[in-house]
Design a protein around this motif. Structure first.
Motif, short mmCIF file in Angstrom:
data_model
loop_
_atom_site.label_atom_id
_atom_site.label_comp_id
_atom_site.label_asym_id
_atom_site.label_seq_id
_atom_site.Cartn_x
_atom_site.Cartn_y
_atom_site.Cartn_z
N PHE A 14 0.83 -1.62 0.01
CA PHE A 14 0.05 -0.11 -0.09
C PHE A 14 0.81 1.14 -0.06
N TRP A 15 1.81 1.32 0.79
CA TRP A 15 2.69 2.45 1.12
C TRP A 15 3.47 2.51 -0.13
N GLN A 16 3.71 1.50 -1.16
CA GLN A 16 4.59 1.59 -2.22
C GLN A 16 3.80 2.49 -3.12
N PHE A 17 2.51 2.05 -3.39
CA PHE A 17 1.64 2.58 -4.13
C PHE A 17 1.34 4.07 -3.89
N ALA A 18 1.01 4.44 -2.57
CA ALA A 18 1.04 5.76 -2.02
C ALA A 18 1.90 6.63 -2.12
N SER A 19 3.00 6.25 -2.24
CA SER A 19 4.22 6.93 -2.49
C SER A 19 4.51 7.49 -3.70
N ILE A 20 3.76 6.96 -4.78
CA ILE A 20 4.04 7.31 -6.38
C ILE A 20 3.72 8.66 -6.37
N PRO A 21 2.22 9.09 -6.01
CA PRO A 21 1.82 10.42 -6.44
C PRO A 21 2.63 11.42 -5.48
N LEU A 22 2.98 11.07 -4.19
CA LEU A 22 3.83 12.04 -3.35
C LEU A 22 5.06 12.31 -4.00
N ILE A 23 5.86 11.27 -4.50
CA ILE A 23 7.37 11.40 -4.95
C ILE A 23 7.07 12.13 -6.22
N SER A 24 5.99 11.88 -6.81
CA SER A 24 5.83 12.46 -8.09
C SER A 24 5.76 14.17 -8.23
N ALA A 25 4.83 14.29 -6.87
CA ALA A 25 4.58 15.99 -6.41
C ALA A 25 5.87 16.56 -6.16
N LEU A 26 6.92 15.55 -5.19
CA LEU A 26 8.10 16.37 -4.93
C LEU A 26 9.16 16.28 -6.23
N VAL A 27 8.79 15.55 -6.95
CA VAL A 27 9.93 15.51 -8.26
C VAL A 27 9.43 16.96 -9.05
N GLY A 28 8.08 17.00 -9.30
CA GLY A 28 7.55 18.15 -9.93
C GLY A 28 7.85 19.65 -9.31
N TRP A 29 7.67 19.56 -8.08
CA TRP A 29 8.25 20.76 -7.37
C TRP A 29 9.72 21.00 -7.45
N GLY A 30 10.43 20.08 -7.22
CA GLY A 30 11.83 20.08 -7.19
C GLY A 30 12.54 20.56 -8.40
N THR A 31 12.22 19.92 -9.35
CA THR A 31 12.59 20.10 -10.85
C THR A 31 12.25 21.87 -11.19
N ASN A 32 10.97 22.10 -11.01
CA ASN A 32 10.79 23.67 -11.11
C ASN A 32 11.61 24.50 -10.67
N VAL A 33 11.79 24.22 -9.12
CA VAL A 33 12.60 25.16 -8.36
C VAL A 33 14.01 25.26 -9.03
N LEU A 34 14.65 24.06 -9.17
CA LEU A 34 15.90 24.02 -9.76
C LEU A 34 15.99 24.57 -11.20
N ALA A 35 15.00 24.43 -11.97
CA ALA A 35 15.07 24.96 -13.24
C ALA A 35 15.13 26.58 -13.16
N ILE A 36 14.34 27.22 -12.37
CA ILE A 36 14.40 28.84 -12.02
C ILE A 36 15.83 29.13 -11.42
N LYS A 37 16.46 28.30 -10.50
CA LYS A 37 17.50 28.78 -10.14
C LYS A 37 18.39 28.68 -11.11
N MET A 38 18.60 27.60 -12.03
CA MET A 38 19.44 27.78 -13.03
C MET A 38 19.28 28.58 -14.21
N THR A 39 18.15 29.09 -13.96
CA THR A 39 17.58 29.87 -15.17
C THR A 39 18.53 31.43 -14.82
N PHE A 40 18.88 31.72 -13.47
CA PHE A 40 19.64 32.96 -13.15
C PHE A 40 20.80 32.69 -12.52
N TYR A 41 21.03 31.54 -12.15
CA TYR A 41 22.32 31.52 -11.37
C TYR A 41 23.41 29.98 -11.77
#
Length: 421
Positions: A14-41
């Motif tokens: 169950f927790w393996q399945f439940a982790s999929i959308p949560l990790i996907s959300a963190l991936v989406g957030w993290g990649t966007n944050v990093l992309a912005i940082k790498m745009t300017f620095y």
């Protein structure tokens, strides 16, 4: 029923399945944050070429500054129009106290150096008369000089060149313009990565279950959908966020909702912020006059100043000019005029500062920029921030996809215990 739910919640599966959308959300957030940082620095290249990175904006500072300035010079402001608001009489009035001091100081200094015997033996009444006439004549000199500058301002001052040079030299200031003006949009990109990532993660979880349970391909095969889905999440969250910032250009009604590009909806606030930055950190009256005195056209300006000062000396000398030339020589008279003009030019940067408050009021850069930027059409308005992303948008999206794929591989190994090779 409750027992079944509790039992299910306690399973690793169950927790393996439940982790999929949560990790996907963190991936989406993290990649966007990093992309912005790498745009300017970073501001400067970090690494060993060709391996390394420099912020997209700093790496193309001249080009990006040029694009940012194009809107300013083509749609919002012209230096001819702004300088037309300056009243030469007010400039002379603001400078009058320091002009009186300069008239006495410079005249006395130059005469003592160039004609010491003549000046030493001159009656006090004559000296006082010379000082008085110089003091009375200087305001008129300044008025004529300012009118001459206004008439030739397009030759004496390059607005676009000055702003581009300022931003190209100060990459942090260039960054701050885009970061402050687009602050809300960049926050949206970061946050939307989490929400979009979570939504796509639910789909990813369903696909995982479909592969494993419905098609019966087994957990190992299903787990490999994670890096593939991660690639999609990283790509889609960046692409969607960028689109939602600028489009649609005009408000559209969809059911109970009204949608419009986020940046366009904030046009009034953005205009005020942009005008504040430009008027307080770039196009200040101090910076403009300094550029005129020290920039590429400085020689032309100095020539204009010298002409006016030399004419003023002739006016002050009046009928005494011939007597002085006869007794002291024409060459000495010419040298006095030249020296006075040169010393006036030296003193001008210190004297002109007394006009800055009036110049700021007359040029009115802030209000002019803000009001005209608020009146731009949506297409014209987005041309300010859009170039930050447009040219290298694919890099940001590709970066999101690569980071998403790598996060999927990590999820594959750590949570589902699958080997990569």
């Amino acid at each position: 029923m409750w027992d079944v739910i509790v039992a299910a919640l306690g399973t690793v599966e169950f927790w393996q399945f439940a982790s999929i959308p949560l990790i996907s959300a963190l991936v989406g957030w993290g990649t966007n944050v990093l992309a912005i940082k790498m745009t300017f620095y970073p501001l400067n290249f970090w690494g060993i070429k060709p391996l390394g990175w420099q912020g997209i904006i700093p790496s193309k500072a001249g080009e990006m500054a040029g694009k940012a300035v194009d809107l300013l010079t083509e749609k919002l402001i012209t230096i001819e129009e702004r300088f037309d608001q300056i009243e030469p009489e007010r400039v002379a009035e603001e400078m009058e106290p320091t002009l009186n001091r300069m008239a006495v100081q410079l005249t006395n200094e130059i005469m003592e150096e160039e004609a010491p015997l003549f000046w030493e033996s001159a009656p006090k009444l004559l000296k006082a008369r010379v000082f008085q006439r110089m003091s009375e004549g200087m305001p008129e000199v300044i008025e004529d000089l300012m009118q001459d500058i206004k008439n030739n301002i397009s030759d004496l001052f390059d607005l676009r060149g000055m702003v581009v040079e300022s931003l190209e030299t100060d990459r942090e200031l260039l960054n701050q313009i885009f970061l402050r003006v687009g602050m809300e949009e960049f926050r949206f990109i970061e946050r939307s990565g989490f929400y979009f990532g979570f939504f796509f993660g639910i789909i990813q979880m369903l696909i995982f279950a479909l592969i494993e349970k419905t098609f019966g391909l087994g957990r190992e095969s299903a787990a490999w959908s994670l890096p593939v889905a991660g690639l999609f999440v990283g790509w889609a969250t960046n692409a969607l966020a960028l689109k939602m910032i600028f489009f649609p250009l005009r408000a559209r009604k969809i059911g109970p909702f009204t949608i419009q590009g986020l940046f366009i909806k904030r046009q009034m606030d953005v205009a005020e912020e942009y005008a504040q930055i430009v008027s307080s950190q770039i196009l200040t009256s101090k910076a403009i006059f300094e550029k005129m005195l020290k920039g590429p056209s400085a020689d032309q300006l100095l020539h204009i100043i010298q002409i006016h000062i030399k004419d003023a000396v002739d006016s002050v000398a009046g009928i005494s000019k011939a007597f002085f030339q006869v007794t002291q020589g024409t060459r000495r008279y010419i040298n006095i005029k030249r020296r006075l003009a040169a010393r006036f030019v030296d003193e001008l940067p210190r004297s002109i500062k007394y006009t800055f408050d009036y110049a700021e009021e007359a040029l009115d850069i802030h209000n002019t920029l803000a009001n005209r930027m608020k009146a731009l059409s949506p297409v014209e308005f987005i041309s300010f921030l859009r170039p930050v992303f447009q040219e290298d948008e694919w890099k940001l999206i590709l970066l999101g996809a690569v980071l998403g794929f790598m996060a999927g591989l990590l999820q594959l190994v750590v949570i589902f215990g699958q080997g990569v090779f």
